[in-house]
Design an enzyme around this catalytic site. Sequence first.
Site, PDB file in Angstrom:
ATOM      1  N   SER A  99      -9.910   2.126   2.739  1.00 27.69           N
ATOM      2  CA  SER A  99      -8.979   2.828   1.882  1.00 27.69           C
ATOM      3  C   SER A  99      -7.977   1.909   1.172  1.00 27.69           C
ATOM      4  O   SER A  99      -7.366   2.333   0.200  1.00 27.69           O
ATOM      5  CB  SER A  99      -8.209   3.851   2.710  1.00 27.69           C
ATOM      6  OG  SER A  99      -7.386   3.190   3.654  1.00 27.69           O
ATOM      7  N   LYS A 152       0.858  -1.195   0.000  1.00 32.75           N
ATOM      8  CA  LYS A 152       0.000   0.000   0.000  1.00 32.75           C
ATOM      9  C   LYS A 152       0.888   1.236   0.000  1.00 32.75           C
ATOM     10  O   LYS A 152       1.900   1.266   0.716  1.00 32.75           O
ATOM     11  CB  LYS A 152      -0.896  -0.040   1.247  1.00 32.75           C
ATOM     12  CG  LYS A 152      -1.943   1.067   1.326  1.00 32.75           C
ATOM     13  CD  LYS A 152      -2.821   0.911   2.559  1.00 32.75           C
ATOM     14  CE  LYS A 152      -3.926   1.967   2.598  1.00 32.75           C
ATOM     15  NZ  LYS A 152      -4.821   1.830   3.758  1.00 32.75           N
ATOM     16  N   SER A 169     -10.400  -0.033   7.028  1.00 34.24           N
ATOM     17  CA  SER A 169      -9.754  -0.034   5.709  1.00 34.24           C
ATOM     18  C   SER A 169      -9.059  -1.313   5.286  1.00 34.24           C
ATOM     19  O   SER A 169      -8.633  -1.420   4.146  1.00 34.24           O
ATOM     20  CB  SER A 169      -8.745   1.100   5.625  1.00 34.24           C
ATOM     21  OG  SER A 169      -9.418   2.285   5.318  1.00 34.24           O
TER      22      SER A 169
END
EC number: 6.3.5.7
Length: 491
Positions: free
Chosen positions: A158, A78, A182
């Site tokens: 997210s 990420k 998330s």
Amino acid sequence: MTDLTSLTIADAREGLASKSFTARELTDAHLAAIEAARVLNAYVLETPDRAREMARAADEKIAKGEGGPLAGIPLGIKDLFATRDIRTTACSKILGNFIPPYESTVTSQLWRDGAVLLGKLNNDEFAMGSSNETSCFGPVTNPWRRKGSNTTLVPGGSSGGSASAVAALLCMGATATDTGGSIRQPAAFTATVGIKPTYGRCSRWGIVAFASSLDQAGPIARTTRDAAILMRSMAGHDPKDTTSVDIAVPNYEAAIGKSVKGMKIGIPKEYRLDGMPAEIEKLWSEGAQWLEAAGAELVEVSLPHTKYALPAYYIVAPAEASSNLARYDGVRYGLREPAKNIIEMYENSRADGFGDEVRRRVLIGTYVLSAGYYDAYYLRAQKVRTLIKKDFEDCFAKGVHAILTPATPSAAFGIGEKGGADPVEMYLNDIFTVTVNMAGLPGIAVPAGKDTQGLPLGLQLIGRPFDEETLFSLGEVIEQAAGRFPAPKWW
Ligand code: GLN
């Protein structure tokens, strides 16, 4: 040879050890898959040269019998994790072309154990969002589609890039972070497994901060076992993060397949929402029955302060965010806009560098922390947080081992479908997950079924502090009962 990208991490580990294929071949297969799937927009930066170099190094170590637990396993990271000499942006324009001179602790542990970096994955800007639509690199596409429809769906957020890439076979596993849901919400939207460990289990050092008292890193993978394998490398004490806890890291994989007989599973009545889709309700009772069939005992529990969790979260999280994001001033990182004086430079850089949702959070956060409002909002939200935590403690004190809930109130939705007129519509996605962050507990989302439109749905298990192992054991029971859900390939 089967398509190498569809293997699990556990399978690949075996294949590498038995020399059925090399780390280089495994990495090349993934690099080709990434190239063919750019339409999903899961990666914001591909690092093929670095990947091949790391794969070569892994092959050498494997040949010498010195391969670590993740030797040659290709992963996506990420873009919230700082990666040394590799652009890290948090998917915000304000970080511009920031190239960190350091590596986050979590990723450094993955490389220590032999994993291969394929590239950086898309996410909501500064991890603020539930749909991956706030990224400065544009939205991510969920590989899943509704039956008979071409509508582009969000992968959740997210960690949308992480979930989409894992589901679409563009990496064997990914790092993710979870401040309010998330990891678990995008996992549920893509039929992947995501675990948010106990607060303090993984180091936050080198991860772009959103709300420091809530942020935790964790893995997204295609099976519960793979998530357990990744967790072992990601977890651990780090003196550079003062909130990281010094407790030995267990072999999480050993929890897979362990009997859950006699475990008490709490079913919280407050999670039965008015207007909740019948199929979510059905999935939830099915999940409970699977656990019961495996020998667990179901008990109804009450978490009376649940309804205050979301409002309190949307005070605490923006408050911490407004303070964390004060560092992006146009001087220290990335973007700097020209101006006549320094104040105007701050203003121009921040106005231009932050997207709408981030600006909204900074405004709310600054407001709730300001003199005169601090007691009414921030302090009160912190008191509510303590009550939420106590609800869980009371429940565990009665002998409950874990709590079963739906992971999300709906399946994946279309890009642009939610939150346009009212941001709260988007915030409601985290109704079942934020409580866990507020209480600092571990929570896992496991794929459990599909809705009538053929979209995946997940169940969440919430555990006692530092008892991720029980979540892995229970998650495996659900995975065995529900089966696995490979995403259809259409790109
Ligand atoms: N959707 C929540 C938010 O926007 C949670 C995000 C997260 O966990 N990073 O704040």
